[in-house]
Design a protein around this motif. Structure first.
Motif, PDB file in Angstrom:
ATOM      1  N   ASP A  48       0.848  -1.194   0.000  1.00 22.26           N
ATOM      2  CA  ASP A  48       0.000   0.000   0.000  1.00 22.26           C
ATOM      3  C   ASP A  48       0.887   1.249   0.000  1.00 22.26           C
ATOM      4  OD1 ASP A  48      -2.145   1.739   0.122  1.00 22.26           O
ATOM      5  OD2 ASP A  48      -2.377   1.546   2.306  1.00 22.26           O
ATOM      6  N   LEU A  49       1.417   1.570  -1.162  1.00 17.08           N
ATOM      7  CA  LEU A  49       2.301   2.731  -1.285  1.00 17.08           C
ATOM      8  C   LEU A  49       1.482   4.017  -1.207  1.00 17.08           C
ATOM      9  CD1 LEU A  49       4.616   1.433  -4.155  1.00 17.08           C
ATOM     10  CD2 LEU A  49       4.943   1.255  -1.671  1.00 17.08           C
ATOM     11  N   LYS A  50       2.054   5.030  -0.570  1.00 13.29           N
ATOM     12  CA  LYS A  50       1.348   6.281  -0.348  1.00 13.29           C
ATOM     13  C   LYS A  50       1.906   7.396  -1.231  1.00 13.29           C
ATOM     14  CE  LYS A  50      -1.249   4.895   3.188  1.00 13.29           C
ATOM     15  NZ  LYS A  50      -0.794   3.507   3.407  1.00 13.29           N
ATOM     16  N   ALA A  51       1.026   8.287  -1.634  1.00 11.87           N
ATOM     17  CA  ALA A  51       1.419   9.495  -2.368  1.00 11.87           C
ATOM     18  C   ALA A  51       1.296  10.684  -1.431  1.00 11.87           C
ATOM     19  CB  ALA A  51       0.515   9.692  -3.582  1.00 11.87           C
ATOM     20  N   ALA A 110      -4.590   8.626   0.879  1.00 12.01           N
ATOM     21  CA  ALA A 110      -3.220   8.811   0.388  1.00 12.01           C
ATOM     22  C   ALA A 110      -2.715   7.626  -0.420  1.00 12.01           C
ATOM     23  CB  ALA A 110      -2.271   9.065   1.566  1.00 12.01           C
ATOM     24  N   SER A 111      -3.453   6.509  -0.450  1.00 14.36           N
ATOM     25  CA  SER A 111      -3.021   5.353  -1.234  1.00 14.36           C
ATOM     26  C   SER A 111      -2.883   5.773  -2.702  1.00 14.36           C
ATOM     27  CB  SER A 111      -4.030   4.209  -1.110  1.00 14.36           C
ATOM     28  OG  SER A 111      -4.081   3.734   0.223  1.00 14.36           O
ATOM     29  N   ARG A 112      -1.817   5.340  -3.334  1.00 17.20           N
ATOM     30  CA  ARG A 112      -1.498   5.838  -4.676  1.00 17.20           C
ATOM     31  C   ARG A 112      -2.627   5.683  -5.698  1.00 17.20           C
ATOM     32  NH1 ARG A 112       4.896   4.566  -6.000  1.00 17.20           N
ATOM     33  NH2 ARG A 112       5.764   5.988  -4.423  1.00 17.20           N
ATOM     34  N   PRO A 113      -3.310   4.522  -5.747  1.00 16.70           N
ATOM     35  CA  PRO A 113      -4.388   4.410  -6.743  1.00 16.70           C
ATOM     36  C   PRO A 113      -5.484   5.450  -6.548  1.00 16.70           C
ATOM     37  CG  PRO A 113      -3.776   2.245  -5.907  1.00 16.70           C
ATOM     38  CD  PRO A 113      -3.095   3.245  -5.029  1.00 16.70           C
ATOM     39  N   TYR A 114      -5.790   5.801  -5.282  1.00 16.11           N
ATOM     40  CA  TYR A 114      -6.846   6.781  -5.037  1.00 16.11           C
ATOM     41  C   TYR A 114      -6.356   8.201  -5.244  1.00 16.11           C
ATOM     42  CZ  TYR A 114      -9.981   3.115  -3.809  1.00 16.11           C
ATOM     43  OH  TYR A 114     -10.779   2.012  -3.896  1.00 16.11           O
ATOM     44  N   PRO A 306     -19.875  -4.697 -19.201  1.00 16.88           N
ATOM     45  CA  PRO A 306     -20.001  -6.157 -19.152  1.00 16.88           C
ATOM     46  C   PRO A 306     -18.702  -6.896 -18.854  1.00 16.88           C
ATOM     47  CG  PRO A 306     -21.217  -5.270 -21.017  1.00 16.88           C
ATOM     48  CD  PRO A 306     -20.415  -4.147 -20.463  1.00 16.88           C
ATOM     49  N   ASP A 307     -17.553  -6.323 -19.233  1.00 20.20           N
ATOM     50  CA  ASP A 307     -16.279  -7.020 -19.056  1.00 20.20           C
ATOM     51  C   ASP A 307     -15.493  -6.540 -17.834  1.00 20.20           C
ATOM     52  OD1 ASP A 307     -16.754  -8.487 -21.358  1.00 20.20           O
ATOM     53  OD2 ASP A 307     -15.730  -7.044 -22.654  1.00 20.20           O
ATOM     54  N   ALA A 308     -16.092  -5.682 -17.016  1.00 17.44           N
ATOM     55  CA  ALA A 308     -15.354  -5.073 -15.905  1.00 17.44           C
ATOM     56  C   ALA A 308     -15.382  -5.941 -14.653  1.00 17.44           C
ATOM     57  CB  ALA A 308     -15.915  -3.696 -15.598  1.00 17.44           C
ATOM     58  N   PHE A 309     -14.260  -6.027 -13.976  1.00 18.23           N
ATOM     59  CA  PHE A 309     -14.147  -6.713 -12.686  1.00 18.23           C
ATOM     60  C   PHE A 309     -14.233  -5.676 -11.577  1.00 18.23           C
ATOM     61  CE2 PHE A 309      -9.913  -5.815 -14.345  1.00 18.23           C
ATOM     62  CZ  PHE A 309      -9.326  -5.113 -13.294  1.00 18.23           C
ATOM     63  N   HIS A 310     -14.336  -6.141 -10.332  1.00 14.59           N
ATOM     64  CA  HIS A 310     -14.465  -5.232  -9.199  1.00 14.59           C
ATOM     65  C   HIS A 310     -13.160  -4.439  -9.038  1.00 14.59           C
ATOM     66  CE1 HIS A 310     -16.630  -3.928  -5.600  1.00 14.59           C
ATOM     67  NE2 HIS A 310     -15.446  -3.852  -5.020  1.00 14.59           N
ATOM     68  N   GLY A 311     -13.292  -3.114  -9.052  1.00 15.47           N
ATOM     69  CA  GLY A 311     -12.129  -2.251  -8.897  1.00 15.47           C
ATOM     70  C   GLY A 311     -11.470  -1.843 -10.196  1.00 15.47           C
ATOM     71  N   PHE A 312     -12.114  -2.082 -11.322  1.00 18.57           N
ATOM     72  CA  PHE A 312     -11.509  -1.788 -12.632  1.00 18.57           C
ATOM     73  C   PHE A 312     -11.118  -0.328 -12.787  1.00 18.57           C
ATOM     74  CE2 PHE A 312     -15.812  -0.398 -13.277  1.00 18.57           C
ATOM     75  CZ  PHE A 312     -15.734   0.599 -14.235  1.00 18.57           C
ATOM     76  N   HIS A 313     -11.846   0.563 -12.113  1.00 22.46           N
ATOM     77  CA  HIS A 313     -11.620   1.999 -12.280  1.00 22.46           C
ATOM     78  C   HIS A 313     -10.220   2.434 -11.861  1.00 22.46           C
ATOM     79  CE1 HIS A 313     -12.442   1.565  -8.036  1.00 22.46           C
ATOM     80  NE2 HIS A 313     -11.864   2.726  -7.856  1.00 22.46           N
ATOM     81  N   ALA A 314      -9.564   1.619 -11.021  1.00 23.97           N
ATOM     82  CA  ALA A 314      -8.248   1.984 -10.496  1.00 23.97           C
ATOM     83  C   ALA A 314      -7.109   1.656 -11.458  1.00 23.97           C
ATOM     84  CB  ALA A 314      -8.012   1.280  -9.158  1.00 23.97           C
ATOM     85  N   PHE A 315      -7.460   1.131 -12.635  1.00 22.52           N
ATOM     86  CA  PHE A 315      -6.441   0.751 -13.609  1.00 22.52           C
ATOM     87  C   PHE A 315      -6.595   1.645 -14.841  1.00 22.52           C
ATOM     88  CE2 PHE A 315      -7.302  -2.858 -10.911  1.00 22.52           C
ATOM     89  CZ  PHE A 315      -6.026  -3.352 -10.618  1.00 22.52           C
ATOM     90  N   PRO A 316      -5.870   2.751 -14.905  1.00 25.02           N
ATOM     91  CA  PRO A 316      -6.070   3.732 -15.984  1.00 25.02           C
ATOM     92  C   PRO A 316      -5.784   3.181 -17.367  1.00 25.02           C
ATOM     93  CG  PRO A 316      -4.095   4.236 -14.709  1.00 25.02           C
ATOM     94  CD  PRO A 316      -4.827   3.182 -13.956  1.00 25.02           C
TER      95      PRO A 316
END
Length: 341
Positions: A48-51, A110-114, A306-316
């Motif tokens: 859990d890297l922080k920004a 502060a977690s980097r994906p967020y 239809p093809d999205a998994f849980h949390g897909f939004h965090a992968f740009p």
């Protein structure tokens, strides 16, 4: 704007091939949890890297800063502000209060994906984003996260935002709540609480629930068919509920089972946008939530990938993540009050 929840189940379909970086990250997320759903805390903390917040604008002109909401509880938020407009007559921008996911148990503002996702929302929607670092379970069970969300709205209503953090004028009559997974659950409950309160300067104009974390004691078809297809499993979601809900509660607690005729919705509950992924084991609960809102006659937009998994939004790097941000932009534009405060 995309529209209708389909009856198509991911059962029998194979998830599309993912970029190798996404596959590696999902494999790492699986390792964080044991098969019984418990968390390997040390392994998670290492990943859990922080920004850090930065007052220096990035290449797109977005700057960030942390503010204290309530010193006594340690509640704080990270504020992302877009670049100032050269047009002196430019209208104030909307405010998006964002609640991160993580099953009420993991991650932070502060977690980097967020940090990256909220920065992207700020840039592409041209809005000030307030990412709430709410208290986590099991140290802080229900209703701590909801209390922190409401406290953040009270803070904004009473104080607006410091000029050195929000460097553009904001419109508190165009405040949107947004969140993913557990954060989507929080957005619903905070919207309900705020809508039940007396009038305030801050107006919640809409709520964006990205794959919200709802549930119940029964097992849905999606939970059975999609268990452990990606990093999320039934054992993990059960563990999260046990750590968040009051001790001794079942998953039919009103915090989790937000559907059916028993759902409570204030008259002033805002328009909602609900995002559902075809490979998300929580999608049946989300569909039930959608039907409950429709049954109450609430303004609603459903966006399905239809093809999205849980949390897909965090992968740009995923196309659907970009489409989601565009849908959020359309939703905010539609419900923006156009009134400055």
């Amino acid at each position: 704007m995309a529209g209708v929840v389909s009856d198509d189940s991911a059962a029998g379909r194979r998830m599309p091939s993912l970029p190798w970086r996404v596959r590696v990250q999902l494999a790492a997320l699986k390792l964080v949890h044991r098969r019984d759903g418990s968390i390997r805390r040390l392994l998670f903390s290492l990943g859990d890297l922080k920004a850090s917040a930065s007052a220096r604008p990035d290449a797109a002109g977005v700057r960030s800063g942390d503010i204290t909401i309530d010193a006594s509880s340690g509640l704080w938020a990270r504020v992302f502000s877009p670049s100032s407009s050269a047009d002196a007559d430019a209208p104030p921008v909307p405010v998006i209060v964002y609640f991160h996911g993580g099953g009420f148990v993991l991650l932070s503002a502060a977690s980097r994906p967020y940090d990256a996702f909220c920065r992207r929302i700020c840039r592409e929607l041209r809005a000030v984003v307030v990412s709430v670092n709410y208290r986590l379970a099991p140290e802080h069970r229900f209703p701590a996260a909801y209390d922190d969300g409401v406290a953040t709205l009270h803070y904004l209503d009473a104080n607006a935002l410091p000029a050195d953090v929000a460097t553009v004028p904001v419109d508190l009559s165009s405040c949107f709540l947004a969140g993913d997974s557990a954060g989507g659950n929080i957005a619903h409950h905070v919207a309900q609480r705020w809508a039940s309160m007396s009038a305030a300067r801050l107006r919640v104009a809409g709520a964006v629930l990205i794959q919200p974390f709802f549930g119940g004691e029964e097992r849905t078809d999606a939970e059975v068919a999609l268990d452990r297809v990606t990093a999320l499993s039934v054992a993990v979601t059960d563990r999260y509920w046990r750590e968040f809900l009051p001790e001794g509660s079942t998953r039919d607690h009103p915090a989790a089972r937000v559907c059916g005729d028993a759902i409570e919705l204030a008259e002033a509950f805002p328009p909602a946008m609900v995002v559902i992924g075809g490979f998300d084991l929580l999608k049946d609960w989300q569909a039930r939530y959608v039907e409950a809102l429709r049954g109450k006659g609430k303004p609603l937009v459903v966006v399905e990938y239809p093809d999205a998994f849980h949390g897909f939004h965090a992968f740009p790097q995923l196309a659907d993540a970009g489409k989601l941000v565009e849908e959020m932009k359309l939703f905010v534009q539609e419900h923006n009050s156009k009134r400055g405060v």
